[in-house]
Design a protein around this motif. Structure first.
Motif, PDB file in Angstrom:
ATOM      1  N   ASN A 286       0.493  -0.181   0.197  1.00 17.08           N
ATOM      2  CA  ASN A 286      -0.059  -0.088   0.188  1.00 17.08           C
ATOM      3  C   ASN A 286       0.894   0.749   0.114  1.00 17.08           C
ATOM      4  O   ASN A 286       0.393   1.544   0.456  1.00 17.08           O
ATOM      5  N   THR A 287      -0.795   0.959  -1.255  1.00 12.90           N
ATOM      6  CA  THR A 287      -0.940   1.554  -0.886  1.00 12.90           C
ATOM      7  C   THR A 287      -1.012   2.163  -0.141  1.00 12.90           C
ATOM      8  O   THR A 287      -1.247   2.251   0.870  1.00 12.90           O
TER       9      THR A 287
ATOM     10  N   VAL B 230      -8.682  -7.892   3.624  1.00 10.71           N
ATOM     11  CA  VAL B 230      -8.128  -9.042   2.324  1.00 10.71           C
ATOM     12  C   VAL B 230      -9.460  -9.814   1.942  1.00 10.71           C
ATOM     13  O   VAL B 230      -9.528 -10.056   0.598  1.00 10.71           O
TER      14      VAL B 230
ATOM     15  N   GLU C  43      -3.750  -8.937 -12.580  1.00 12.39           N
ATOM     16  CA  GLU C  43      -4.041  -9.476 -11.223  1.00 12.39           C
ATOM     17  C   GLU C  43      -4.455 -10.825 -11.121  1.00 12.39           C
ATOM     18  O   GLU C  43      -5.009 -11.413 -12.440  1.00 12.39           O
TER      19      GLU C  43
ATOM     20  N   GLN D 224       4.562  -9.485  -8.041  1.00 15.50           N
ATOM     21  CA  GLN D 224       4.255  -9.529  -6.594  1.00 15.50           C
ATOM     22  C   GLN D 224       3.228 -10.474  -6.232  1.00 15.50           C
ATOM     23  O   GLN D 224       1.969 -10.415  -6.671  1.00 15.50           O
TER      24      GLN D 224
ATOM     25  N   LEU E  60       1.307 -11.935  -2.762  1.00 14.48           N
ATOM     26  CA  LEU E  60       1.002 -11.538  -1.303  1.00 14.48           C
ATOM     27  C   LEU E  60       0.456 -12.787  -0.887  1.00 14.48           C
ATOM     28  O   LEU E  60      -0.500 -13.406  -1.387  1.00 14.48           O
TER      29      LEU E  60
ATOM     30  N   GLY F 161      -2.026  -9.755   3.394  1.00 15.50           N
ATOM     31  CA  GLY F 161      -1.282  -8.731   2.940  1.00 15.50           C
ATOM     32  C   GLY F 161      -0.188  -8.577   2.915  1.00 15.50           C
ATOM     33  O   GLY F 161       0.749  -7.644   2.617  1.00 15.50           O
TER      34      GLY F 161
ATOM     35  N   LYS G 232      -2.390 -13.807  -3.734  1.00 17.03           N
ATOM     36  CA  LYS G 232      -2.968 -12.812  -4.574  1.00 17.03           C
ATOM     37  C   LYS G 232      -1.812 -12.438  -5.287  1.00 17.03           C
ATOM     38  O   LYS G 232      -0.503 -12.173  -4.747  1.00 17.03           O
TER      39      LYS G 232
ATOM     40  N   LEU H  90      -0.272  -9.503  -7.824  1.00 21.64           N
ATOM     41  CA  LEU H  90      -0.415  -8.346  -8.405  1.00 21.64           C
ATOM     42  C   LEU H  90       0.829  -7.773  -9.207  1.00 21.64           C
ATOM     43  O   LEU H  90       1.823  -7.690  -8.695  1.00 21.64           O
TER      44      LEU H  90
ATOM     45  N   ASN I 225      -3.449  -2.174   4.412  1.00 17.62           N
ATOM     46  CA  ASN I 225      -4.825  -2.878   3.734  1.00 17.62           C
ATOM     47  C   ASN I 225      -6.012  -1.947   3.880  1.00 17.62           C
ATOM     48  O   ASN I 225      -6.695  -1.963   2.697  1.00 17.62           O
TER      49      ASN I 225
ATOM     50  N   TRP J 191      -2.423  -4.123  -0.748  1.00 13.31           N
ATOM     51  CA  TRP J 191      -1.308  -4.817  -1.980  1.00 13.31           C
ATOM     52  C   TRP J 191      -0.117  -4.004  -1.783  1.00 13.31           C
ATOM     53  O   TRP J 191       0.606  -3.725  -2.798  1.00 13.31           O
TER      54      TRP J 191
ATOM     55  N   ASN K  86       3.497  -2.937  -1.449  1.00 16.15           N
ATOM     56  CA  ASN K  86       4.768  -3.638  -1.666  1.00 16.15           C
ATOM     57  C   ASN K  86       5.830  -3.457  -0.773  1.00 16.15           C
ATOM     58  O   ASN K  86       5.926  -2.216  -0.038  1.00 16.15           O
TER      59      ASN K  86
END
Length: 450
Positions: free
Chosen positions: A2-3, A56, A95, A121, A123, A127, A172, A174, A311, A316, A318
């Motif tokens: 996160n953002t 999430v 995604e 990325q 996750l 998160g 997840k 991204l 979150n 998400w 980084n």
């Protein structure tokens, strides 16, 4: 995130007091049974920890209900679209939700990409960043095949695939490919990412939770299904066990009788939730020059408050080797920003944002408290390293924010703001240099222009 975005700054004192703090005054919760009564600090800790997982789950439910969704299949987002808070419009997004079990996994194929930023990325369900697949993290294998599997599984994987163990059964992805002034090239590379199931996997349904949004968070009902929620995904936090015991303690009290439930709901809705929404971000970051500096995102350790805030305001988020986030907290005078006012950010010629990144920088304007882009006639939401911005005669750079073009700043450098409404700016430094990661650089102050 996160953002990661804006909050209102209550006072200098507020910034020095953790949101989850024993120094908060206790609320008299009625002793309505023989069971022990959780104090306010315990309720607050338990709620904020649990909220991180609920956010999430909410995103999983939103994503899986979208038209055309399929598990273990990549969604190639159109440019300028991303259905989550505080997106980055400088990249082509991909995604996916991956699901695995003891006998099945996913084969992810990452294309070779040169000359522009990219990362895949991955996750977990709290998160936390599991890994970024790119040339920085995996210099020995920056592209190719990667087998994503459940921990301890015996899934057969291709000989040319790298094995990556997830934290639990789901994850997840991204992924981002920098547009870099070449949208067609970015979209072509985006489509070269592939996901193929390894065996047949039936995903477990997400735990049932009530509907909620950022403007109206849950009260005592957050504690109604905690065993299923906590049991649905491993939390890698070193304090997960003790925090989950707090959650179960509060949940048992909430379920003990109507009076107990009402007492917990009252303290949540009247104090804990409003305090989290208003001050949570400022209390999880160091504030410099009016910007909250997010150098500890993505991998949270014991800092469950930071994880939940991320979150909430920029899901998400980084890790700092990939990106450092700066969230606008206040203008140069220490006041919250408002879309009716006019502001300027002035980067000196010897301190331009391009000098502190190894990839690129960007700044985006989002609304508060939804943290999504604000519609405007120009459809202009962000600037980045590749935007056609006009520098000043001395080589410096001004970015203007306001409901109308700002006198003295080229219109090409103007970000429209929502008149009469609060907003936030998120500045991202992708592949930041050490001066950024070490907290020795922040964007300039946001000056109000009258």
């Amino acid at each position: 995130m996160n953002t990661f975005c804006k909050c209102l700054l209550a006072s200098a004192v507020a910034l020095s007091v953790p949101l989850c703090s024993a120094s908060l005054p206790s609320v008299a919760l009625a002793q309505t049974s023989e069971k022990a009564v959780p104090d306010e600090t315990t309720i607050e800790d338990a709620y904020i920890y649990l909220l991180g997982r609920l956010l999430v789950i909410r995103q999983e439910q939103m994503d899986t209900k979208a038209e055309g969704f399929a598990w273990n299949s990549i969604k190639y987002n159109p440019l300028g679209s991303a259905d989550f808070v505080n997106p980055n419009f400088d990249v082509a997004y991909l995604e996916a939700w991956y699901t695995t079990d003891d006998d099945g996994g996913v084969l992810l194929e990452v294309p070779e990409i040169k000359g522009r930023y990219y990362t895949a990325q991955i996750l977990d369900e709290w998160g936390e960043v599991i890994v970024n697949i790119n040339e920085r993290t995996f210099p020995s294998k920056p592209f190719g095949k990667f087998a994503l599997v459940k921990p301890g599984s015996a899934v057969a994987i291709p000989a040319d695939a790298a094995r990556i163990e997830l934290h639990s059964a789901k994850a997840k992805m991204l992924a981002r490919v920098e547009i870099k002034g070449d949208p067609e090239g970015a979209l072509a590379l985006q489509k070269e990412f592939k996901a193929t199931p390894l065996g047949e996997v039936t995903p477990a349904p997400a735990p049932a939770i009530p509907n909620f949004d950022n403007q109206k968070l849950l009260g005592a009902e957050a504690f109604d299904n905690v065993d299923a929620i906590l049991g649905s995904a491993l939390d890698v936090s070193p304090i997960a066990a003790q925090m989950q015991q707090k959650v179960r303690f509060v949940a048992a009290y909430v379920a003990s009788n109507p009076q107990a439930r009402a007492a917990v709901d009252k303290v949540l809705r009247e104090k804990i939730v409003p305090d989290f929404v208003q001050h949570g971000i400022a209390r999880t970051v160091e504030v410099k020059s009016g910007w909250g500096v997010g150098t500890h995102i993505g991998i949270y350790g014991s800092n469950f408050l930071q994880r939940t805030v991320t979150n909430y305001a920029g899901i998400w988020g980084n890790s700092p080797d990939e990106v450092v986030y700066f969230s606008l907290v206040s203008d140069a005078a220490g006041k919250p920003v408002n879309g009716s006012n006019t502001y300027v950010i002035h980067f000196p010629a010897n301190d331009l944002p391009s000098a502190v990144v190894n990839a690129y920088w960007s700044v985006i304007l989002v609304g508060v408290p939804d943290y999504r882009v604000v519609p405007n006639d120009l459809k202009r939401y962000n600037f980045n390293s590749n935007s056609k911005l006009a520098n000043e005669a001395d080589g410096s750079l001004k970015i203007a924010i306001g409901p109308k073009p700002v006198k003295g700043v080229p219109e090409a450098n103007w970000l429209p703001s929502p008149e009469g409404k609060p907003f936030s700016l998120t500045f991202r430094a992708y592949v930041p240099k050490d001066v950024v990661k070490q907290g020795r650089w922040v964007p300039p102050v946001v000056e109000e222009v009258r």
